[in-house]
Motif scaffolding. Structure first.
Motif, PDB file in Angstrom:
ATOM      1  N   GLU A  43       0.845  -1.192   0.000  1.00 13.79           N
ATOM      2  CA  GLU A  43       0.000   0.000   0.000  1.00 13.79           C
ATOM      3  C   GLU A  43       0.879   1.241   0.000  1.00 13.79           C
ATOM      4  OE1 GLU A  43      -2.915  -0.681  -0.480  1.00 13.79           O
ATOM      5  OE2 GLU A  43      -3.401  -2.582   0.453  1.00 13.79           O
ATOM      6  N   ASP A  44       0.735   2.079  -1.040  1.00 12.53           N
ATOM      7  CA  ASP A  44       1.534   3.298  -1.069  1.00 12.53           C
ATOM      8  C   ASP A  44       0.813   4.459  -0.401  1.00 12.53           C
ATOM      9  OD1 ASP A  44      -0.415   3.522  -3.024  1.00 12.53           O
ATOM     10  OD2 ASP A  44       0.853   4.646  -4.400  1.00 12.53           O
ATOM     11  N   LEU A  45      -0.468   4.281  -0.078  1.00 14.94           N
ATOM     12  CA  LEU A  45      -1.228   5.314   0.627  1.00 14.94           C
ATOM     13  C   LEU A  45      -1.943   4.697   1.820  1.00 14.94           C
ATOM     14  CD1 LEU A  45      -2.991   7.326  -2.243  1.00 14.94           C
ATOM     15  CD2 LEU A  45      -0.911   7.931  -1.007  1.00 14.94           C
ATOM     16  N   GLN A  46      -1.950   5.421   2.915  1.00 14.66           N
ATOM     17  CA  GLN A  46      -2.738   5.038   4.073  1.00 14.66           C
ATOM     18  C   GLN A  46      -4.142   5.639   3.940  1.00 14.66           C
ATOM     19  OE1 GLN A  46      -1.619   2.841   6.434  1.00 14.66           O
ATOM     20  NE2 GLN A  46       0.084   2.700   4.970  1.00 14.66           N
ATOM     21  N   PRO A  47      -5.120   5.119   4.664  1.00 15.93           N
ATOM     22  CA  PRO A  47      -6.467   5.697   4.588  1.00 15.93           C
ATOM     23  C   PRO A  47      -6.460   7.207   4.827  1.00 15.93           C
ATOM     24  CG  PRO A  47      -6.526   3.638   5.807  1.00 15.93           C
ATOM     25  CD  PRO A  47      -5.073   3.934   5.553  1.00 15.93           C
ATOM     26  N   GLY A  48      -7.151   7.928   3.951  1.00 19.44           N
ATOM     27  CA  GLY A  48      -7.232   9.381   4.066  1.00 19.44           C
ATOM     28  C   GLY A  48      -6.126  10.140   3.372  1.00 19.44           C
ATOM     29  N   GLU A  49      -5.169   9.431   2.746  1.00 17.20           N
ATOM     30  CA  GLU A  49      -4.038  10.103   2.103  1.00 17.20           C
ATOM     31  C   GLU A  49      -4.252  10.278   0.602  1.00 17.20           C
ATOM     32  OE1 GLU A  49      -0.309   8.884   5.025  1.00 17.20           O
ATOM     33  OE2 GLU A  49      -0.437   8.022   3.030  1.00 17.20           O
ATOM     34  N   VAL A  50      -3.520  11.237   0.048  1.00 13.94           N
ATOM     35  CA  VAL A  50      -3.532  11.486  -1.395  1.00 13.94           C
ATOM     36  C   VAL A  50      -2.102  11.669  -1.872  1.00 13.94           C
ATOM     37  CG1 VAL A  50      -5.806  12.579  -1.373  1.00 13.94           C
ATOM     38  CG2 VAL A  50      -3.753  13.995  -1.128  1.00 13.94           C
ATOM     39  N   LYS A  51      -1.891  11.489  -3.174  1.00  9.04           N
ATOM     40  CA  LYS A  51      -0.602  11.781  -3.783  1.00  9.04           C
ATOM     41  C   LYS A  51      -0.842  12.317  -5.189  1.00  9.04           C
ATOM     42  CE  LYS A  51       1.963   8.352  -5.346  1.00  9.04           C
ATOM     43  NZ  LYS A  51       2.730   7.096  -5.438  1.00  9.04           N
ATOM     44  N   TRP A  52       0.100  13.120  -5.683  1.00  8.15           N
ATOM     45  CA  TRP A  52       0.011  13.726  -7.004  1.00  8.15           C
ATOM     46  C   TRP A  52       1.319  13.521  -7.769  1.00  8.15           C
ATOM     47  CZ3 TRP A  52      -3.643  17.552  -8.963  1.00  8.15           C
ATOM     48  CH2 TRP A  52      -4.653  17.920  -8.065  1.00  8.15           C
ATOM     49  N   PHE A  53       1.191  13.547  -9.093  1.00  2.00           N
ATOM     50  CA  PHE A  53       2.312  13.867  -9.961  1.00  2.00           C
ATOM     51  C   PHE A  53       1.810  14.816 -11.028  1.00  2.00           C
ATOM     52  CE2 PHE A  53       4.782  13.389 -13.870  1.00  2.00           C
ATOM     53  CZ  PHE A  53       5.992  13.865 -13.403  1.00  2.00           C
ATOM     54  N   VAL A  54       2.513  15.926 -11.181  1.00  2.00           N
ATOM     55  CA  VAL A  54       2.177  16.919 -12.204  1.00  2.00           C
ATOM     56  C   VAL A  54       3.365  17.047 -13.139  1.00  2.00           C
ATOM     57  CG1 VAL A  54       1.543  19.327 -12.650  1.00  2.00           C
ATOM     58  CG2 VAL A  54       0.640  18.150 -10.621  1.00  2.00           C
ATOM     59  N   GLY A  55       3.164  16.771 -14.422  1.00  2.00           N
ATOM     60  CA  GLY A  55       4.220  16.885 -15.419  1.00  2.00           C
ATOM     61  C   GLY A  55       4.232  18.262 -16.047  1.00  2.00           C
ATOM     62  N   THR A  56       5.419  18.833 -16.219  1.00  2.00           N
ATOM     63  CA  THR A  56       5.544  20.183 -16.772  1.00  2.00           C
ATOM     64  C   THR A  56       6.642  20.220 -17.834  1.00  2.00           C
ATOM     65  OG1 THR A  56       7.099  20.821 -15.013  1.00  2.00           O
ATOM     66  CG2 THR A  56       4.772  21.301 -14.643  1.00  2.00           C
ATOM     67  N   MET A  57       6.595  21.260 -18.656  1.00  2.84           N
ATOM     68  CA  MET A  57       7.604  21.434 -19.703  1.00  2.84           C
ATOM     69  C   MET A  57       7.645  22.909 -20.099  1.00  2.84           C
ATOM     70  SD  MET A  57       9.932  20.357 -21.748  1.00  2.84           S
ATOM     71  CE  MET A  57       9.794  18.617 -21.321  1.00  2.84           C
ATOM     72  N   GLY A  58       8.831  23.371 -20.479  1.00  6.01           N
ATOM     73  CA  GLY A  58       9.016  24.752 -20.919  1.00  6.01           C
ATOM     74  C   GLY A  58      10.425  25.198 -20.627  1.00  6.01           C
ATOM     75  N   VAL A  59      10.787  26.343 -21.167  1.00  4.17           N
ATOM     76  CA  VAL A  59      12.107  26.883 -20.882  1.00  4.17           C
ATOM     77  C   VAL A  59      12.176  27.235 -19.402  1.00  4.17           C
ATOM     78  CG1 VAL A  59      12.444  27.752 -23.223  1.00  4.17           C
ATOM     79  CG2 VAL A  59      11.380  29.217 -21.502  1.00  4.17           C
ATOM     80  N   PRO A  60      13.365  27.239 -18.805  1.00  9.72           N
ATOM     81  CA  PRO A  60      13.489  27.527 -17.376  1.00  9.72           C
ATOM     82  C   PRO A  60      12.766  28.816 -16.986  1.00  9.72           C
ATOM     83  CG  PRO A  60      15.581  26.759 -18.232  1.00  9.72           C
ATOM     84  CD  PRO A  60      14.685  26.929 -19.419  1.00  9.72           C
ATOM     85  N   GLY A  61      11.903  28.704 -15.985  1.00 12.29           N
ATOM     86  CA  GLY A  61      11.128  29.840 -15.521  1.00 12.29           C
ATOM     87  C   GLY A  61       9.765  29.956 -16.172  1.00 12.29           C
ATOM     88  N   ASP A  62       9.523  29.199 -17.238  1.00 17.31           N
ATOM     89  CA  ASP A  62       8.223  29.234 -17.925  1.00 17.31           C
ATOM     90  C   ASP A  62       7.713  27.812 -18.166  1.00 17.31           C
ATOM     91  OD1 ASP A  62       5.969  30.391 -19.109  1.00 17.31           O
ATOM     92  OD2 ASP A  62       6.852  30.261 -21.113  1.00 17.31           O
ATOM     93  N   GLU A  63       7.936  26.931 -17.199  1.00 14.74           N
ATOM     94  CA  GLU A  63       7.419  25.569 -17.323  1.00 14.74           C
ATOM     95  C   GLU A  63       5.904  25.576 -17.123  1.00 14.74           C
ATOM     96  OE1 GLU A  63      11.638  25.198 -15.588  1.00 14.74           O
ATOM     97  OE2 GLU A  63       9.854  26.434 -15.200  1.00 14.74           O
ATOM     98  N   ARG A  64       5.216  24.843 -17.986  1.00 19.52           N
ATOM     99  CA  ARG A  64       3.751  24.766 -17.945  1.00 19.52           C
ATOM    100  C   ARG A  64       3.298  23.324 -17.784  1.00 19.52           C
ATOM    101  NH1 ARG A  64       1.000  29.875 -17.908  1.00 19.52           N
ATOM    102  NH2 ARG A  64       2.697  31.342 -18.312  1.00 19.52           N
ATOM    103  N   VAL A  65       2.110  23.145 -17.233  1.00 21.97           N
ATOM    104  CA  VAL A  65       1.577  21.811 -16.973  1.00 21.97           C
ATOM    105  C   VAL A  65       1.217  21.106 -18.277  1.00 21.97           C
ATOM    106  CG1 VAL A  65      -0.333  20.530 -15.924  1.00 21.97           C
ATOM    107  CG2 VAL A  65       0.718  22.444 -14.690  1.00 21.97           C
TER     108      VAL A  65
END
Length: 261
Positions: free
Chosen positions: A92-114
């Motif tokens: 189990e990677d999550l215990q009851p009541g827990e959440v996890k995210w992964f958000v992927g981004t791309m762009g030139v440094p300082g202007d990365e977008r989802v």
């Protein structure tokens, strides 16, 4: 980010393709005060960065209290983990009541977008949700799905897919089986210029009661927009590198005293 009237709903708890890195991290952290965001450096797309550091995404997990462990305890945990992997035990990677995210981004440094966002949630003890109720809530937010698949053993997969112009992909479209997203934060995403935004949901039932949800995963990916953004990022980085090298040559031609022969 405001939602245009008539446009498809494509966010995961407020996070959607096109958001800036800062807006996305703020939105994720505001969704749960216990979440801690950390840049992800171990996964991403292979691009020519010309020495630049690009933030290709971030994880968000529930903060855990720091526990002091002896060397013996650490070794015992490692042995248990190795035995569990060898026996193909469910972990189990999550215990009851827990959440996890992964958000992927791309762009030139300082202007990365989802480019993509995926969230996994395990209901808290005493707050069980039925698969039927969760599916109804998903349809209430995202509309009628383009695909619905009973994957066996009570697992339900639901997809909302759009072409690059934002049009819903129907069963008669050649893109119907091609434009598939990823709901699991631990899964990779595919990009192609042929598809637009895809929202995916993956509902995993409890082992002892298939009508109840043990895990709920929802993800979004801009397949076409992400493909274009990677190409645009590589081009911008290449141009910046060419300008850097040209500037170095110009300065050298002006300032150099010449070789000693």
């Amino acid at each position: 980010m405001p939602h245009a009237a008539g446009a498809p709903v494509v966010d995961v708890v407020g996070v959607q393709p096109g958001m800036s890195w800062d807006d996305a991290t703020a939105t994720v952290m505001c969704s749960n005060p216990l979440l801690v965001v950390s840049p992800e450096n171990g996964r991403g797309f292979s691009i020519q960065s010309y020495g630049q550091k690009i933030r290709q995404g971030f994880n968000a997990t529930i903060a855990k209290p720091q526990v002091e462990r002896t060397g013996r305890q650490i070794m015992a945990e490692m042995q248990r983990d190795a035995m569990a992997r060898g026996m193909n035990a469910r972990r189990e990677d999550l215990q009851p009541g827990e959440v996890k995210w992964f958000v992927g981004t791309m762009g030139v440094p300082g202007d990365e977008r989802v480019l993509s966002a995926a969230r996994k949630e395990r209901p808290a003890d005493g707050q069980d949700m039925t698969v039927q109720a969760v599916e109804k809530a998903l349809i209430g937010k995202y509309g009628e799905p383009t695909q619905r698949q009973d994957a066996g053993d009570g697992r339900l997969l639901v997809t909302w897919a759009y072409d690059p112009l934002g049009r819903r992909i129907g069963e008669t479209s050649p893109l119907y089986r091609k434009c598939m997203g990823a709901a699991d934060p631990d899964a990779g995403v595919n990009l192609t210029p042929d598809c637009g935004i895809v929202v995916s949901a993956d509902l995993r039932p409890k082992r002892d009661n298939k009508a109840l949800v043990e895990y709920m995963m929802v993800g979004v990916v801009d397949m076409g927009g992400g493909y274009k953004r990677i190409a645009a990022t590589e081009q911008a980085l290449r141009q910046a590198d060419q300008q850097r090298r040209a500037g170095e040559v110009e300065r050298a031609s002006k300032n150099a005293k010449g070789p000693t022969l």
